[in-house]
Design an enzyme around this catalytic site. Structure first.
Site, short mmCIF file in Angstrom:
data_model
loop_
_atom_site.label_atom_id
_atom_site.label_comp_id
_atom_site.label_asym_id
_atom_site.label_seq_id
_atom_site.Cartn_x
_atom_site.Cartn_y
_atom_site.Cartn_z
N ASP A 223 -27.80 45.22 36.79
CA ASP A 223 -26.90 45.08 35.65
C ASP A 223 -26.09 46.36 35.49
OD1 ASP A 223 -25.93 43.82 33.18
OD2 ASP A 223 -26.98 45.48 32.22
N HIS B 275 -21.95 49.50 38.25
CA HIS B 275 -20.93 50.54 38.47
C HIS B 275 -21.11 51.74 37.55
CE1 HIS B 275 -19.49 47.76 35.41
NE2 HIS B 275 -18.83 48.77 34.90
N ASP C 224 -19.96 36.58 31.57
CA ASP C 224 -18.93 37.50 31.05
C ASP C 224 -17.58 36.79 30.90
OD1 ASP C 224 -20.69 39.60 31.01
OD2 ASP C 224 -20.21 40.23 33.06
#
Length: 1534
Positions: A531, A534, A632
């Site tokens: 999760d 980045h 999302d």
């Protein structure tokens, strides 16, 4: 189990200096072998390759690197073939780097190895491209006992992987990704009276795997923990607080001020200033801005955290000056410039001055109080300026902060697409707080007192979030970032950002806690989703995944990266070993873009080339997990339409990668299912549930029936090798995706009519264009339409997540096309004899429809493909699948091709593989010309193979060659007919190719390029195997480099339409004969050696004496072509005239005797023949058929005068000792357009004082540097650029070599003469002549540079010392002293002439001054006439350049480099091990450049010359016999 070599997949990674590939992705599968080989920049160096890939059975430790051992497949240390390898059988990410002794790291990179997932009772493999995943919000699953009924929806919908959001106890916000306790299985999943544990979950996961064939993965959240986590309160050091991260203190002060502003606005205390609690207009926002600038910022004075207390600093400075202090020079290095030290604790006015820099910068003129005050005044002024600068910087931060706060409010309260949160309250503040505040409400001033209380400050923890457009490799919470102060964080107020530091030692509790969490996850789940990947520090994720892979080696790792850069994506994939990156179909704005994503994320083009099992490791993009929707994304039904769900799903499921969805999409839930707010349960599976029921779903619900069919189709295509993809945009809404299997040539074509716009508001066209599908439609795999049904309109249920009931899917599976409701008509049209095309007309392809066709080739083509694959399987087992034996095999195909190839001679191979345009034109043919492109370099197979070698690895099906193959059979006819028209075994190979092409003609045209290539590759490799078997063991067992060079022998040695060589004696055995294609009579057909291609390949300009004998040792003797070499030696011997061998052979009749060196090169070859060939001295007794027994006779008829070779040798030496002087026959324009009259006078003799062979004049050029001036304009016409008259150094060396050899032969009784009688009574013995040269050589040729050297006649002409002269006794004495590479030839053939130290010194200078990229500069670059660029077309006024006058005055010729390197090797050996080792390195490094050129050259050759620094010269032959030969000789010496 070891695979047989031909089945094993081997990838080769070339290492090149300074090539850092950390951002290049290389993916490998388990079972592959990876070979590291040296690129040209590293060959010849002792390269050491390190990797952290563990030895078999050993544990992987990321920082443990081991050295890989080099393998030498040929047994010789040849850098072109040596490799070190890894057997790849463990999933994960591994690093390699390479360097050499002393230089640890010259380059490096990563390899990522895919995991192997297994399911079912039998543990069968689930390929990554077969994955169909469905995501579940775990909190919506209810009690663990109810999970199977809810998860069964995924199974019955055809999914084979379930993604669970975290199953741990959630935080207060109830966000699925805000975890209160990472180690406990959430109690909410246990009913009253039960307490389920991780073991229970593990049991369910294993049941799903074995009974349902489903893999389970879950998330790991490393970046943050819930703000209400108990452990973070006990261990506040695990977050970013004001004690361990004091740089956040100003941001915290602002955050608290914003909170207090919230309370005042909520209480209506700013109404009179135009700022009510309910912010709904631009004027309210402007009022808010004013409040910040007028009230907030002046109150909190953030700039003070970055400023200096000026008075204190000045006072401290004054005291230092009064005490006479001086700056510490070790710190200031004497440089002026004031340095300010930022207070590490970030107190107000806490910054200080580096007093050493102040003392260095503000120096008083004296120690008087007045001067000291002056200096203090300067310092005060500068500090005031610096404080002002800090004020302005903070002002900019404040401007950004206000902009971000206002922007946030606009989105949350004003924007139409935002959540419209309503009035400001304490529960709905202006903006989310950036820090936790675990204390009761108090005033801002009271809160500020905490800044001096560390026990309180440590509990103000920074929240996590994300920063738009930030560098994902940077941690935004660390010192140096102002994200929190500038309010740039889009904040998650329920989560605390975790602070790991640089390693476990920086925060032991946190690392240990998260490692336990990771190990629990890996123990019970088959994979993880990272999760917020980045934003997770790379070193943290690396450490945790290493721990996870200890528990589960085949861990499947997925992640979603929002880096905005594929290169940065690769950094994450490489470092973490990510198996698949999540890609979103919702990122596509229309169907065209959606189709493009399918093409982007996997598969190769339809009709792609068959790649060899051993091939270069190509950079890759990350394996995709292509999802039709993620949690999302906005709800697709709201953004597009409900009707689009099925067709967009179909487009996604046709992608050649992992695919999937989220639970709710298939049930047509018409809103986003919030990971934070959703608390209802998923429906359970009930196959017989009523269509209107809530809480249960079945096949009739939403698009589940369609999704089941699509998921099954996706898995079948992945499992059965449908790896080729073609995407066709039929119109604005219709996308056709083809998946094709390259071994069976079955295809599945799925046509989807998308509905990105809602049909209720958008008018879709009733017209649907027809579609043309090549091949035969076997069945309709599925046709499905989204249709409306009678039902109440959607109402959101309170207890269950429910979908729209008003839509369902009408579906048929596996039906004949006649039963289709979507297709109106399917007509068959034929497009040429091999192209079966079906035209599809649609009647009900309404928006929201999908139809999939299973297509095979038409029956005839399908059968012939099977037969062709059967014949190809003799070359590789990869053709066995889809092959079928031939019922009536043509006779020529009944034998293996290798059997036919074994009958070919090397002269036949010249025709099969090579022959350039001019050679083919002799036979009335030519090379194949590709329309719209260019002609092939060769008519033989190499012409095509050179081009296909570039097309094949890139699948460049758009190349003009591929287009030509698809357009017609011309190239097939050319390849086979060219050989069929020949005699004997070549015709058989032509018939074999013709028979193979006869099958190929009936294939669909899109398949022709790949199968044409397969046939050609098979033929070519078989021909090469047969070729090398006909050569010496040195070649046969040699490296790839040796093989490339040896092919030069096949390239250059051939028989033309007319024999290029004069006949040899009929008494000589094993001379080949043929029936002349011109006269029809029997004639000799000995191979001749072309000087170079394309310019010197055919007709009278093919054969040159000098070129032939410089190349003969390398291309014929070393390669084992002894009989053919003998024939060439004897044929040229027959043309001896005036004691010379001709320069231009001109078939003997048109020979020109205008060179002084060819006879000596010929003698060197006779010597080499006797030394290399077993019983080679027998050649001396072979009869020579003399064409010119006297100087002035006409060519004799065959058989008139014959004499043994030893007599011809004796005559050549005798004539030189007597002195040769004659005028060329037909002197004048007829034989030379440019030569001046004096140039036709040829002189050669032996200098009685030195024994050197000398001759020539300034109007001719009798050595290899034979450029004659051609420009009237520049006035160089008829003047040789390099006459080299006198005694040329290489001729002296060749003469010495011949004499030494003859003396040895005579002593063994193998040569009947020991000398020559000249002028009737003077006898000169070879032994004496040999000794005379030995004694004279260094005195005459060594340039010592000593002005008092008694041997130096012209000390004023010396401009390079420590070299050997290029000639001795030239008519222009300065020419003797020019540095050229010719002395290295003498070093190789007569090394005894040179003293070791002098030889080595001269070679070092030659290396420094003359050695180029591929060749040797022909002249010292310091020479005034040096010019390294040869342009034969240039005609200007420049005497030294016009019409290529500088041919040998600088351009870098290749053949001398062979002699230079051989000379270096010879003398280095005598200088000891260290020098020899360094020389080997140099030699290999130079040769690597030749290897690279050969690999890349379309001609598969080495050029005659290059321009300076190795630049291509358009006037050079692209491949030259002596260039290939002398380089091969170096490898032979090695």
């Amino acid at each position: 189990m070891m695979l047989p070599q031909h089945l094993k997949q081997i990838r080769v990674l070339m290492l090149n200096e300074k090539e850092n590939l950390e951002r290049t992705l290389f993916r490998l599968e388990q079972g592959f072998e990876l070979q590291f080989r040296l690129g040209p920049t590293l060959q010849g160096r002792r390269v050491i390759v390190h990797t952290n890939y563990p030895l078999y059975g050993q544990k992987f430790i990321r920082n443990n690197f081991r050295v890989l051992a080099w393998n030498y497949p040929t047994g010789r240390e040849d850098d072109s073939d040596k490799y070190c390898s890894l057997e790849i059988n463990i999933a994960g990410s591994y690093e390699y780097y390479f360097g050499y002794a002393g230089v640890e790291r010259l380059g490096g990179g990563y390899i990522v190895v895919d995991p192997v997932l297994r399911v079912g009772e039998d543990n069968h493999v689930l390929p990554l491209d077969c994955i169909t995943i469905q995501t579940y919000l775990s909190k919506c699953l209810g009690h663990l006992d109810d999970w199977p009924d809810r998860l069964r929806v995924a199974k019955e919908s055809g999914y084979n992987m379930i993604h669970f959001t975290p199953l741990q106890t959630l935080g207060e916000s109830r966000s699925c990704y805000s975890l209160a306790d990472q180690l406990t299985f959430s109690p909410e999943f246990s009913p009253d009276g039960k307490s389920y544990t991780w073991e229970d979950v593990g049991g369910l996961v294993e049941k799903l795997r074995t009974e349902w064939n489903m893999v389970s993965i879950t998330d790991v959240v490393y970046n943050h923990t819930a703000a209400n986590s108990v452990w973070i309160k006990e261990h506040p050091e695990c977050g970013y607080n004001l004690v361990n991260s004091p740089h956040l203190r100003p941001a915290w002060v602002l955050d608290r001020a914003v909170w207090h502003l919230t309370t005042r606005v909520a209480d209506g205390r700013y109404k009179e200033k135009g700022l009510p609690p309910d912010i709904i207009s631009e004027s309210h926002l402007n009022a808010l801005r004013s409040v910040f600038w007028e009230d907030i910022f002046p109150q909190i004075k953030l700039w003070e955290f970055y400023q200096i207390k000026v008075e204190n600093a000045v006072e401290q400075f004054r005291i230092l000056l009064q005490n006479g202090s001086k700056p510490d020079q070790s710190k200031t290095k004497g440089k002026k410039g004031l340095k300010i030290i930022q207070d590490p604790e970030y107190c107000r006015y806490g910054n200080t001055v580096d007093m050493d820099s102040a003392l260095e910068t503000f120096i008083p003129q004296s120690s008087s109080p007045q001067h000291i005050e002056e200096s203090c005044g300067w310092l005060k002024q500068r500090l005031t300026e610096l404080n002002k600068e800090q004020y302005h910087i903070v002002h900019q931060h404040q401007e950004q902060a206000v902009n971000c706060i206002v922007g946030n409010i606009v989105y949350e309260r004003l924007a139409d697409h935002g959540p419209k949160l309503g009035p400001i309250t304490r529960k709905s503040p202006l903006v989310t707080s950036y820090f936790t505040f675990p204390y009761v409400e108090m005033t801002l001033d009271q809160e500020m007192e905490f800044l001096s209380q560390p026990d309180k400050m440590c509990h103000f923890l920074a929240h996590n979030g994300w920063v738009m457009g930030d560098d994902p490799l940077r941690n935004f919470a660390e010192s140096g970032s102002n994200v929190y102060l500038r309010r740039e964080l889009i904040c998650w107020g329920d989560s605390v950002k975790l602070r790991y530091g640089n390693g476990p030692e920086d925060c032991p509790y946190l690392w240990e806690h998260m490692q336990k969490y990771t190990e629990i996850t890996a123990k019970y789940f088959h994979g993880v989703r990272l999760d917020n990947c980045h934003s997770t520090p790379l070193h943290v994720a690396e450490f945790m995944l290493d721990a996870a892979r200890v528990v589960r080696p085949n861990l499947y790792v997925i992640a979603e990266l929002f880096t905005g850069s594929e290169l940065i994506d690769h950094v994450f994939v490489n470092r973490l070993g990510i198996s698949s990156l999540i890609r979103e179909a919702m990122s596509a704005g229309d169907s065209h873009e959606e189709g493009r994503l399918v093409y982007r994320y996997g598969g190769e083009p339809v009709g792609a080339f068959v790649q060899p099992s051993l091939r270069p490791l190509m950079p890759s993009i990350a394996h995709a997990m292509f999802l039709d929707v993620t949690h999302d994304n906005e709800c697709p039904i709201q953004v597009r339409s409900a009707l689009d769900s099925l067709p967009s799903s179909a487009i996604v499921s046709m992608a050649c990668c992992a695919t999937g969805s989220t639970r709710g999409y298939d049930e047509l839930v018409p809103h986003q299912i919030s990971v934070v707010k959703e608390e209802r349960f998923y429906s359970k599976w009930n196959p017989s549930a009523a269509p209107t029921s809530i809480g249960e779903v079945g096949l009739h619900s939403g698009i589940i029936a369609g999704k089941l069919a699509l998921n099954k189709l996706h898995q079948e295509l992945g499992a059965q090798g449908f790896i080729q993809v073609y995407v066709d945009q039929i119109d604005a809404d219709i996308v056709a995706v083809t998946r094709h299997c390259p071994s069976t040539h079955q295809s599945v074509v799925t046509v989807s009519r998308t509905a990105f716009k809602d049909p209720r508001t958008h008018q879709y066209d009733n017209y649907v264009p027809s579609m043309f599908i090549p091949g035969k439609i076997e069945e309709i795999v599925l046709e499905a339409r989204t249709v409306e049904r009678e039902s109440r309109s959607y109402q959101k249920d309170e207890e269950y997540i429910n979908g729209m009931l008003e839509y369902t899917v009408e579906i048929k599976r596996h039906i004949p096309i006649e039963e289709s409701a979507v297709v109106k008509h399917a007509g068959v049209t034929s497009k040429g004899r091999s192209e079966f095309v079906q035209e599809i007309q649609f009647q009900k392809l309404t928006p929201g429809s999908v139809i999939s066709f299973r297509v095979s080739l038409d029956p005839k083509a399908q059968k012939l493909v099977g037969v062709l694959r059967f014949y190809l399987s003799q070359f590789s087992p990869k053709y066995r699948r889809g092959s079928a034996p031939d019922e009536k095999p043509p006779e020529v195909l009944q034998k293996p091709l290798a059997q036919l190839m074994a009958k070919l001679t090397l002269a036949d191979m010249n025709i099969l593989l090579f022959r350039c345009e001019a050679e083919e034109q002799e036979d009335g043919g030519g090379c194949y010309s590709i329309p719209g492109w260019e002609s092939l370099k060769y008519a033989g197979l190499q012409g095509l193979m050179s081009v296909l070698a570039d097309i094949r690895p890139n699948n460049d099906l758009g190349h003009p060659l591929c287009a030509n193959l698809r357009d017609g059979d011309w190239l097939m006819d050319f390849v086979s007919n060219r050989l069929i028209h020949r005699d004997g075994p070549l015709a058989q190979v032509g018939h074999w190719l013709g028979a193979m092409f006869d099958y190929l003609r009936h294939f669909p045209r899109y398949l022709i390029p790949c199968y044409f290539d397969a046939i050609l590759v098979s033929t070519y490799t078989t021909a090469l195997d047969a070729t090398f078997k006909l050569m010496s063991s040195f070649i046969e067992k040699g490296s790839t480099f040796v093989h490339h060079l040896a092919l030069g022998s096949v390239q250059m040695c051939g028989v033309g339409r007319c024999p290029a060589l004069p006949p040899i004696s009929t008494k000589v055995p094993d001379v080949p004969y043929r029936i002349s294609p011109v006269t029809g009579e029997e004639e000799q057909c000995c191979v001749s050696l072309a000087a170079g291609l394309p310019h010197f390949s055919a007709g009278i300009f093919r054969c040159w004496g000098r070129d032939t004998f410089i190349a003969l040792r390398g291309l014929m003797l070393i390669t084992g072509r002894h009989t053919e070499a003998r024939n060439i030696i004897l044929a040229f011997a027959g043309t001896l005239r005036h004691g010379l061998i001709p320069n231009l052979l001109g078939e003997g009749c048109s020979a020109r005797y205008n060179c002084r060196d060819a006879v000596w090169w010929w003698l060197q070859c006779v010597q080499d023949y006797t030394n290399i060939v077993p019983e080679g001295y027998e050649i001396l007794r072979c009869l020579v058929l003399r064409m010119y027994p006297t100087d002035d006779c006409e060519p004799c008829k065959s058989g008139e005068v014959e004499q043994p070779l030893y007599d011809v040798i004796q005559e050549a030496l005798q004539r030189h000792l007597e002195g040769i002087s004659f005028r060329e026959r037909n002197a004048g324009l007829k034989i030379d357009m440019n030569m001046r009259d004096e140039g036709f006078n040829v002189v050669a003799k032996v200098d009685p004082a030195t024994g050197f062979v000398t001759g020539g004049n300034r109007f001719n050029c009798g050595t290899w540097m034979d450029k004659m001036g051609e420009s009237d304009r520049a006035r160089n016409k008829g003047i040789p650029a390099t006459p080299r008259d006198g005694a040329a150094v290489e001729i002296v060396g060749l003469c010495k070599s011949a004499l030494r050899w003859l003396v040895e032969l005579q002593a063994k009784g193998l040569f009947p003469y020991d000398g020559v009688k000249v002028h009737q009574d003077v006898f000169i013995s070879y032994s004496e002549w040999n000794q005379q040269i030995q004694q004279s050589f260094e005195a005459a040729f060594w340039v010592s540079g000593d002005p008092h050297d008694p041997n130096e006649k012209n000390p004023d002409l010396v401009h390079k010392k420590g070299i050997y002269k290029d000639s001795y006794g030239a008519s222009s004495p300065w020419c003797d002293y020019q540095l050229r590479p010719n002395f290295t030839i003498a070093m190789v053939v007569a090394p005894e002439l040179f003293t070791l130290e002098r030889a080595w010194k001269a070679l070092e200078i030659a290396e420094k001054k003359l050695l180029g990229h591929l060749g040797m500069k022909t002249l010292d670059p310091d020479d005034m006439v040096y010019c390294g660029v040869y342009d034969n077309a240039l005609d200007n006024d420049n005497y030294n350049l016009a019409k290529g006058f500088n041919y040998h005055q600088g351009p870098e010729w290749l053949w001398p480099v062979g002699y230079f390197l051989r000379a270096k090797l010879f003398f280095a050996k005598m200088l000891g091990e260290e020098t020899y080792s360094k020389t080997i390195t140099l030699v290999k490094n130079v040769l690597s450049r030749h290897y690279t050129h050969l690999e890349r050259s379309l001609w598969k050759g080495l050029p005659e010359l290059t321009n300076e620094n190795g630049q291509h010269c358009p006037f050079s032959c692209e491949t030259q016999a002596w260039s290939l030969a002398t380089v091969l000789e170096v490898l032979y010496d090695l």
